[in-house]
Write an enzyme that holds these catalytic residues in place. Structure first.
Site, PDB file in Angstrom:
ATOM      1  N   LEU A  81      36.782  35.180  42.277  1.00 58.76           N
ATOM      2  CA  LEU A  81      35.426  35.555  41.888  1.00 58.76           C
ATOM      3  C   LEU A  81      34.388  34.529  42.340  1.00 58.76           C
ATOM      4  CD1 LEU A  81      36.162  36.839  38.269  1.00 58.76           C
ATOM      5  CD2 LEU A  81      36.146  38.118  40.420  1.00 58.76           C
TER       6      LEU A  81
ATOM      7  N   HIS B 167      30.235  38.525  42.288  1.00 53.64           N
ATOM      8  CA  HIS B 167      30.927  39.265  41.226  1.00 53.64           C
ATOM      9  C   HIS B 167      30.229  39.026  39.877  1.00 53.64           C
ATOM     10  CE1 HIS B 167      34.449  38.541  44.060  1.00 53.64           C
ATOM     11  NE2 HIS B 167      34.435  39.841  43.963  1.00 53.64           N
TER      12      HIS B 167
ATOM     13  N   SER C 183      34.775  36.592  49.045  1.00 46.91           N
ATOM     14  CA  SER C 183      35.998  35.815  48.774  1.00 46.91           C
ATOM     15  C   SER C 183      36.585  35.316  50.089  1.00 46.91           C
ATOM     16  CB  SER C 183      37.022  36.686  48.048  1.00 46.91           C
ATOM     17  OG  SER C 183      36.428  37.253  46.905  1.00 46.91           O
TER      18      SER C 183
END
Ligand code: PAF
Length: 293
Positions: free
Chosen positions: A46, A50, A199
Site C-alpha cells: 500500500l 491506496h 506499487s
C-alpha cells in the site's frame, strides 16, 4: 519538535477477516446495525494512493474494509507474480493509521478452490491497450473483483484512475451484471514530479525513477498537441518517439482513446478523450493516463 510515534496513536487495529463465513458474519453485524460498508480492493504494497481511497471511502460509508489479495489469475506466466511486493506488516500499520475498520485477507484456496471453474469476461472495453499487451489479465481482474463484491456485499467500492481501463471495465461489469454496488473512481496520486504512485515503482532504481517522471510530461504534451489540432494518431506517434528519447526501454502503447469505450479517439472536439500509456523501464512496466480536457 519530534514527530509523534505512530505506536502512541490509540487507533483501533482493523478487524482481520480471512474467509467468507467470517466476512458474512461481519457484514450481517453491520446490516443489523444499519451500517453501510465500503470496499477498497487492493493487492497490498500500500502507498498513499491506496490510502487516499480509504480516506474517500470513510466519507461515504460507516465502515471501510480493504481487501489485500495478490490475485494470481491477473498475472500472465511471464509476469511479476512471484516478485510482486508483499508488505503485510506495514500495510496493516498504514491501514490502522488511516482508520480502516477491517482488512479482508483471503487465502488462495478461499478465492480459488482447486475445482474453481468460473471466469467473468467483459467484451470490447477490455480488447485494446492492456488487453493486447496482457491477454487474460482483465478476465482475472473481473473474476476476482466480482467475487470480492459478492463476498463482501459492500454498498460501494473504490478504485484509482491510475488503472483507468480496469476502472472502466469494472463500471461496465457492474452495469451489465446488475451488481448493487456503487463504483467510485479517484484521481491518480503523484509524487512531486508527476510520477503516478504505484506499487511497481518499488522496482525502479534512482536513475530509472528520474526517467519514469518524464512519462506524465509526455502525456500532457500529447494532450496539448491534440487540443491544438494535431491528429490523434500523429500525436501518439510523437509520444512514442519522445518516450524512447526520454530513456524508456520500450513503449507497449501510447494512445489517445475515447474516455468511455477506450476505442481510438477520432474526433477530439466532440468525444471525451483520455491519453493512456504503458512503457517498460528496467524491471518495471509503468502505466499512466490523463484526461484530454
Ligand atoms: O488494482 C488492483 O490492485 C487489482 O487489479 C485489484 C482491483 C485489487 C484486483 O486484484
Amino acid at each position: 519538535m519530534t514527530a509523534p510515534d505512530p505506536k502512541d496513536d490509540k487507533r483501533p487495529t482493523p478487524l482481520i477477516v480471512k474467509d467468507v463465513p467470517a466476512l458474512r458474519a461481519y457484514r450481517e453485524k453491520l446490516r443489523a446495525g444499519q451500517k453501510t460498508l465500503a470496499l477498497v480492493p487492493t493487492m497490498g504494497a500500500l502507498h498513499d494512493g491506496h490510502l487516499s481511497l480509504v480516506k474517500a471511502a470513510l466519507k461515504k460509508a460507516d465502515h471501510v474494509m480493504v481487501s489485500i489479495f495478490v490475485n494470481p489469475t491477473q498475472f500472465a506466466p511471464h509476469e511479476d507474480l512471484a516478485a510482486y511486493p508483499r508488505t503485510w506488516e506495514s500495510d496493516c500499520e498504514k491501514l490502522t493509521m488511516a482508520g480502516a475498520h477491517a482488512i479482508y485477507h483471503p487465502s488462495i484456496d478461499t478465492m480459488y478452490p482447486p475445482d474453481f471453474a468460473a471466469t467473468i469476461h467483459i467484451e470490447h472495453i477490455t480488447a485494446p491497450l492492456e488487453g493486447v499487451c496482457r491477454p487474460g489479465h482483465f478476465d482475472g481482474v473481473a473474476t476476482v473483483v466480482a467475487k470480492l463484491f459478492m463476498q463482501a456485499q459492500s454498498d460501494c467500492a473504490f478504485f484509482g484512475e491510475k488503472d483507468y481501463q480496469q476502472l472502466q471495465m469494472i463500471r461496465k461489469m457492474v452495469v451489465d451484471l446488475d451488481m448493487a454496488v456503487t463504483i467510485y473512481g479517484l484521481p491518480t496520486l503523484r509524487d512531486d514530479h508527476g510520477l503516478a504512485l504505484s506499487s511497481r515503482n518499488a522496482y525502479l532504481s534512482d536513475a530509472e525513477r528520474t526517467i519514469a517522471r518524464q512519462l506524465n510530461k509526455v502525456l500532457h504534451e500529447i494532450a496539448h498537441k491534440i487540443k491544438h489540432g494535431t491528429a490523434p494518431r500523429d500525436a501518439e506517434q510523437w509520444g512514442h518517439d519522445e518516450a524512447l528519447r526520454c530513456g524508456f526501454d520500450a513503449v507497449d502503447y501510447i494512445a489517445a482513446a475515447h474516455a468511455e469505450t477506450l476505442a481510438p479517439l477520432h474526433d477530439p472536439a466532440h468525444e471525451p478523450g483520455r491519453i493512456l500509456a504503458a512503457v517498460r523501464l528496467g524491471k518495471a512496466r509503468l502505466i499512466d493516463n490523463i484526461a484530454l480536457s
